[in-house]
Design an enzyme around this catalytic site. Sequence first.
Site, PDB file in Angstrom:
ATOM      1  N   ILE A 322       0.837  -1.206   0.000  1.00 50.16           N
ATOM      2  CA  ILE A 322       0.000   0.000   0.000  1.00 50.16           C
ATOM      3  C   ILE A 322       0.873   1.257   0.000  1.00 50.16           C
ATOM      4  CG2 ILE A 322      -1.446   1.367   1.563  1.00 50.16           C
ATOM      5  CD1 ILE A 322      -2.994  -0.443  -0.192  1.00 50.16           C
ATOM      6  N   TYR A 324       3.942   1.543  -1.085  1.00 49.90           N
ATOM      7  CA  TYR A 324       4.635   1.647  -2.374  1.00 49.90           C
ATOM      8  C   TYR A 324       3.674   2.100  -3.468  1.00 49.90           C
ATOM      9  CZ  TYR A 324       7.513   0.440  -6.396  1.00 49.90           C
ATOM     10  OH  TYR A 324       8.233   0.502  -7.560  1.00 49.90           O
ATOM     11  N   TRP A 325       2.460   1.542  -3.483  1.00 50.41           N
ATOM     12  CA  TRP A 325       1.484   1.895  -4.513  1.00 50.41           C
ATOM     13  C   TRP A 325       1.084   3.367  -4.427  1.00 50.41           C
ATOM     14  CZ3 TRP A 325      -3.930   3.098  -4.106  1.00 50.41           C
ATOM     15  CH2 TRP A 325      -4.559   3.214  -5.353  1.00 50.41           C
ATOM     16  N   HIS A 326       0.996   3.906  -3.217  1.00 52.30           N
ATOM     17  CA  HIS A 326       0.622   5.312  -3.055  1.00 52.30           C
ATOM     18  C   HIS A 326       1.734   6.274  -3.480  1.00 52.30           C
ATOM     19  CE1 HIS A 326      -2.956   4.110  -0.712  1.00 52.30           C
ATOM     20  NE2 HIS A 326      -3.390   5.310  -1.007  1.00 52.30           N
ATOM     21  N   GLY A 327       2.923   5.764  -3.715  1.00 52.63           N
ATOM     22  CA  GLY A 327       3.993   6.647  -4.178  1.00 52.63           C
ATOM     23  C   GLY A 327       5.368   6.300  -3.644  1.00 52.63           C
TER      24      GLY A 327
END
Length: 362
Positions: A322, A324-327
């Site tokens: 989560i 990593y996916w958010h930035g």
Amino acid sequence: QDPMDFEWSYWIEWGRERILWLLAGHLLVSQMSRLLVEKYKPWCLMVYGMAACWLLLGIKGFAVILLHAAISFAVAQFQLSLLTWLCSLILLSTLRIPAVEETKRKWYDTENEYYLLLFTVSVRCLFCTSFSLEYCWHAPTQKSSHSFPWMLAYVFYYPTFHNGPLVNFDEFSRQMKRQEAFSVKTNLSILIVGIIRIFFWWCLAELMIHLMYIHALYSSALPLESASYWALGGLALAQVLFFYVKYLVLYGVPGLLLQMDGLKPPALPRCVSLMHSFTKMWRTFDVGLHRFLVRYIYVPMGGSQSSLLGTLLSTALTFAFISYWHGGQSYLWYWGALNWLGVIVENGTKRILSISLIQDVI
């Protein structure tokens, strides 16, 4: 107006300019196809979604999303979940390569157009991952319902295209294939009630950013340093309450269109004032994302059925993804770690309190 909440200002601006009109077009195509050619509804909506993507993101943006889908589908043919995840993470990492970012920026006249591509591709990565993993897990006899056209129908489904909410492929395909009796009167009443509710939430959010200036206060260190702890607590509560109302609008609009298409949308966020635990917050705020994380990361890694160490690892990998996916910025890793710690403490406390000796003491 407090202009400091980028997400709200960004999506409201895009909504007024083009996205709401394209969503209205989707609604028209959807209702006409349900009325006249129910059997071909997925393909009508797929073609419309691809046309809307081309119109908003241009031929190059459309090609990027199509390329991501094609690569994900090709890798899924090996039917190895680990390889599928590796492919998904690599595709996601390409969004953060400076040279690639600069190239994509040159495709557009404004930063807002580039960010629309960035947000859209980020969300499409989750959809491609969901389809690919379902493909890996299903038997060869079920592959006809997991074809590349079905992947395109799922990836280019327009109501969830730019910002979600997330709907897993197994739920999407099952509901999209289901043919139900179509009633114009029933759908019209659902639409009118839904629009009234969303309009109320939108007015409430606009009142909050016109009167409360929560985000402007957060952007300056001076008022925060001079505020009491009680005032800081009040600001934090106001921040998450606005976040809740904002997502009632941002997820309410696509959720309404999902209903109009005969699909069941993920439940809207629960009010944060009713939450008293990290675990419940994650389960009920973004239900679609929670289902994705549980189905594709937490349970395959062992989840609560494994040992204590296995549960800790499953939860840690979920929050790592989560973040990593958010930035993947440093503050997001801190945020993910604190959430992970909160969930672990809560579950540990529950286990301790379930011991019969502790129960007797209580």
